[in-house]
Enzyme design. Structure first.
Site, PDB file in Angstrom:
ATOM      1  N   ALA A 256      -6.354   1.621  28.685  1.00 31.64           N
ATOM      2  CA  ALA A 256      -5.544   0.876  29.661  1.00 31.64           C
ATOM      3  C   ALA A 256      -4.160   0.575  29.087  1.00 31.64           C
ATOM      4  O   ALA A 256      -4.020   0.150  27.942  1.00 31.64           O
ATOM      5  CB  ALA A 256      -6.237  -0.421  30.046  1.00 31.64           C
ATOM      6  N   GLY A 284     -11.035   1.131  21.996  1.00 36.81           N
ATOM      7  CA  GLY A 284     -10.340   2.152  22.782  1.00 36.81           C
ATOM      8  C   GLY A 284     -10.388   1.887  24.278  1.00 36.81           C
ATOM      9  O   GLY A 284     -10.209   2.802  25.087  1.00 36.81           O
ATOM     10  N   LYS A 285     -10.625   0.648  24.664  1.00 40.63           N
ATOM     11  CA  LYS A 285     -10.639   0.304  26.088  1.00 40.63           C
ATOM     12  C   LYS A 285      -9.220  -0.043  26.545  1.00 40.63           C
ATOM     13  O   LYS A 285      -8.810   0.297  27.645  1.00 40.63           O
ATOM     14  CB  LYS A 285     -11.569  -0.888  26.331  1.00 40.63           C
ATOM     15  CG  LYS A 285     -13.045  -0.594  25.994  1.00 40.63           C
ATOM     16  CD  LYS A 285     -13.850  -1.889  25.878  1.00 40.63           C
ATOM     17  CE  LYS A 285     -15.329  -1.625  25.624  1.00 40.63           C
ATOM     18  NZ  LYS A 285     -16.079  -2.881  25.332  1.00 40.63           N
ATOM     19  N   VAL A 286      -8.525  -0.746  25.707  1.00 40.99           N
ATOM     20  CA  VAL A 286      -7.138  -1.125  25.972  1.00 40.99           C
ATOM     21  C   VAL A 286      -6.288  -0.452  24.903  1.00 40.99           C
ATOM     22  O   VAL A 286      -6.665  -0.420  23.723  1.00 40.99           O
ATOM     23  CB  VAL A 286      -6.979  -2.666  25.947  1.00 40.99           C
ATOM     24  CG1 VAL A 286      -5.511  -3.081  25.965  1.00 40.99           C
ATOM     25  CG2 VAL A 286      -7.730  -3.295  27.119  1.00 40.99           C
TER      26      VAL A 286
END
Lengths: 314, 314, 314, 314
Positions: A256, A284-286
């Site tokens: 994101a 590794g989501k944001v």
């Protein structure tokens, strides 16, 4: 922060602002931006959301937990969708149940009642279900049951999101309905814990063969994230909607680029609802270069302010 | 709630409101009043404050804890005083120290800095004191010391509130200064934990004989409450300011008729900061027929909204 | 964390522990140390406290806010003092008022009562003051008044801490009394917001000339910190006691080497009560090499566990 | 509380208890029962749980949200099941994913690391996912993938709970595994938001045709509640597990007779996670004569204490 520069080179004076006679929401948010604490975080959240909307490549995931419809936020959420501020809505079965109730013409109730001394046993007698300081009469569920009973389910194994679109299509026009506006605009509603709701109970009781597919929605979310050139996320209140968006964003090539959360939850107990957006970088989501802001605030206060700001500034 | 009526007779529909193009703060608060959760409580707090101001017999006690001046709320609080929304200010030494700093021309600092990864040891090296996401350089304290050193204390055993008025009188004109506006308008500032502040440290270091009288302020507060035909209280953030106002209100013949608190503290740990206003009824601090509302919100978000509403609606 | 090593070199497996048949508090704390979240923080707080007690050069400052005596923690705090786990106690006037009440033979009350539906107006009629789920009858204050009236104050301008020692000396022997044990062991009690208490009200009402000196206690605390070869701090619940210890520790040559806080407050609203111990490093209150731990927990749960651990492991 | 008796007739003295040399967990809990605040609530929760276990007619529903397995509570939860303290487990996919990882021989990691200044971008580089102060290396997910790939799913439309039992049966013996002990003892694991987990992602990626049935589990829970002569509920951390148990309990003829929740969530924001157990009475989820207690505490502190108490006192 660049390690070679001193902190003070990154800083400027706190804005000791005033509320002038000709004040508006855009001035307020601009003023708050140079203050501190949650006022500043709210202002930054507004700015990020605006930028996210202006970024035409960005897919905007919106996670909605908490009893927002009972608290009068149905029209606000409806307008986030109508104004194209949401591309994918991930929410709880409860919010959809409450949205269905209002769309069918039933109402949540409130009033001048001191909840500190309310006797819930008496409410049970009066068939009045309590959601903090909002009330939902039992007969609303009967109305939902009548409606669900009559539904002709086109495919008992369709994905949950397809069923929710179908459901929206069956509903009467309504200027506040989340289900309806999503169906009209083809905005997917993802509800990973659908069976955890009054709506699903009525569906299951009256259509015993349904086995709506949850896995296809899971894979669809991964595909949506995978295909996003850029992704943004706004999370209201944590819970499954937050986690589900976040697990999908791990498959977004750039993670994101924008992230906002409005919550009263905090990081220290270790649950995902209160986890910082900073922590999401490790997964590794944001993205590590993302713009992000967490506002510790009741969503019923923050959400109308954000919408008001977006409507005025865009 | 009258026991003979059913709950539903006290209730009406939750307001699923919209933000129209011609929206303003008064419409927002009016809309939020018929919703739920903290949005409703904020709206009720606004209404109560308005009524409290309109009630000419009411003495308005205002308790201010938390680092509000560092967070950019100095001008907001100044204007509460200028607009006659506060009759007695009870606050912490810290807010007065920060107010003095800003009034002398120093500044709190903020900026585009990720506090999640800030190294406080490095801030120590850079002589930059941190207050969450706001920063105060050490040299500000040197400026305060220089100022305090030069003060000619008229009476070493004067009440703390008299000293604070004297202090305000020595300060240059300033459109944000809390000390200054209180001195000009003769609004008493009560600071029960005065020695718990940088301001008091500098006073004590440089004027070793001072023994400002705390007891006279305690008795003065009791007298103010005793003499009040009606009393109202607005508490920001709990702490000593809240407790001190509340202990005085026990001597108010009718207890408080209006009570508002804006806080992130909660009742369950049992401390007074988070205690409900309902609980204060048992002590005779708040009247059993009082209008009251607790808003669980960061004051940096709620306080500007309340001021904005009051300025527009009064 | 050394920047040249990878994170995993600092890590070991989470301890998936079991509660064996021969379990004790020391095993529990040792087991929790290698877990996560607040369980781990509590275990580290226990270890730090133990090390602080074993470090004979360390002056142990203990800050106590919150209604701990009403909640049954009087004997626990008494034993922290008796066992030499506290060298300087900084607390609120309320805790001392409640301690005095219990020491004079009065009692706080509790029982099998649902506070969710208690009517505080009824409690007012029954002259029963509520502190969350604990109750204090009005007549206790009458008992305190009778006692205070008879006191022969040796010096009306003595420091507050000297008065509190004098007060402790007048009290009957009592195995739980905080005032008494501090007086016997010559442990100073510092109460910066003394006038914010029922005890001070009764003192002020009945001895109109008292002007106990708060500034001498402020300077005494600075001297205690200044002279400490090493300093440690344990803070229960924030408030003035936390801030007052922290402002004094700025004058400790090495700042605090050990720091513990047990609180339900959080950093995001920016107030000092919830501020991280990390933040205190920037101010020079806590040493950058200090051992520190914040436990987000109700003190009524954590404090007995810490005492139990200390008694068993020392 | 009987309205004809005065409050004080329901009350007795607060227990100012001591920690004796021969102290044990049962004494601690017994002592805390007559104190106040969360200490008292914890003690009452322990007593209720004990009574619930002793009541042979009672079906014990246990809702588990939050990252308890990463925080070292896997063995604790395992032993709740082994000791027959849980009849139906409702939990999140995340806890099952973490349980699977540990059961397959992988580990969550922790250590002497200051999370206040950890750089999550660096953790991303080191492929180390952060869960507050616990870490999970990426390669654990690879191990889970390998395992899931090899699974021969007996029926692609089986209920989720049947799949979880099947999964447990495939696992090696392990003294901590929740999946394994539930499979061996035939304790159903209900996971309403199963697709919101790494486990489900791996299942879905590698077995594209699965459409595990969530609706049958929903109806099964209703049947379990419907058939229960008596029901009890212990909820850790709110979320979907709490709501799912509660919606089912509406169909229990007598609602829940015992109810416990351990959470850091609070009622004011209106979400179900923080809702009071009192509120659940209005819905018919909890019986108006039920014994209930909410403990505002990190579960990592409260849960081991409750287990320890149950093991010692039963």
């Amino acid at each position: 922060m660049n390690d070679d520069k001193k902190l003070k080179e990154h800083l400027k004076n706190v804005n000791q602002f005033k509320i002038s006679d000709e004040y508006d929401i855009v001035k307020l948010i601009n003023d708050l931006k140079d203050t501190g604490f949650n006022a500043k975080r709210l202002a930054i959240a507004c700015e990020i959301y605006k930028e996210m909307v202006e970024d035409k490549e960005c897919i905007k995931f919106f996670g909605l937990a908490g009893a927002l419809v009972p608290a009068g936020m149905q029209g606000i959420i409806h307008d986030f969708i109508e104004k194209d501020f949401i591309d994918v809505l991930v929410t709880t079965g409860a919010n959809l149940t409450h949205d269905l109730a209002e769309t069918l013409g039933y109402h949540h109730l409130q009033g001048d009642v001191k909840i500190d001394t309310l006797d819930d046993a008496r409410l049970l007698d009066e068939e009045m279900n309590r959601i903090y300081d909002v009330f939902l009469p039992n007969n609303v569920y009967e109305g939902i049951e009548d409606f669900m009973k009559e539904l002709k389910i086109p495919d008992e194994t369709m994905p949950v999101s397809d069923f929710l679109k179908f459901l929206g299509e069956q509903l009467p026009d309504n200027s506040n309905s989340i289900l309806k506006i999503c169906a009209s605009k083809d905005i997917p509603i993802i509800c990973p814990a659908f069976t955890d709701s009054g709506l699903a109970l009525q569906l299951g009781f009256n259509h015993q063969k349904v086995n709506l597919n949850h896995f296809k929605d899971m894979l669809k979310m991964v595909d949506l994230a995978w295909d996003a050139k850029k992704a943004g996320v706004c999370v209201i209140g944590g819970g499954v909607p937050k986690n589900f968006i976040m697990q999908s964003l791990q498959f977004c090539p750039n993670s994101a680029s924008y992230a906002i959360q409005i919550t009263m939850d905090r990081p220290e107990p270790g649950g995902l609802s209160g986890a910082t957006l900073q922590e999401a970088i490790s997964w590794g989501k944001v993205n590590q270069n993302a713009k992000y802001s967490t506002v510790i605030s009741d969503a019923t206060i923050a959400l109308p302010l954000i919408l008001w700001y977006l409507k005025k500034s865009l």
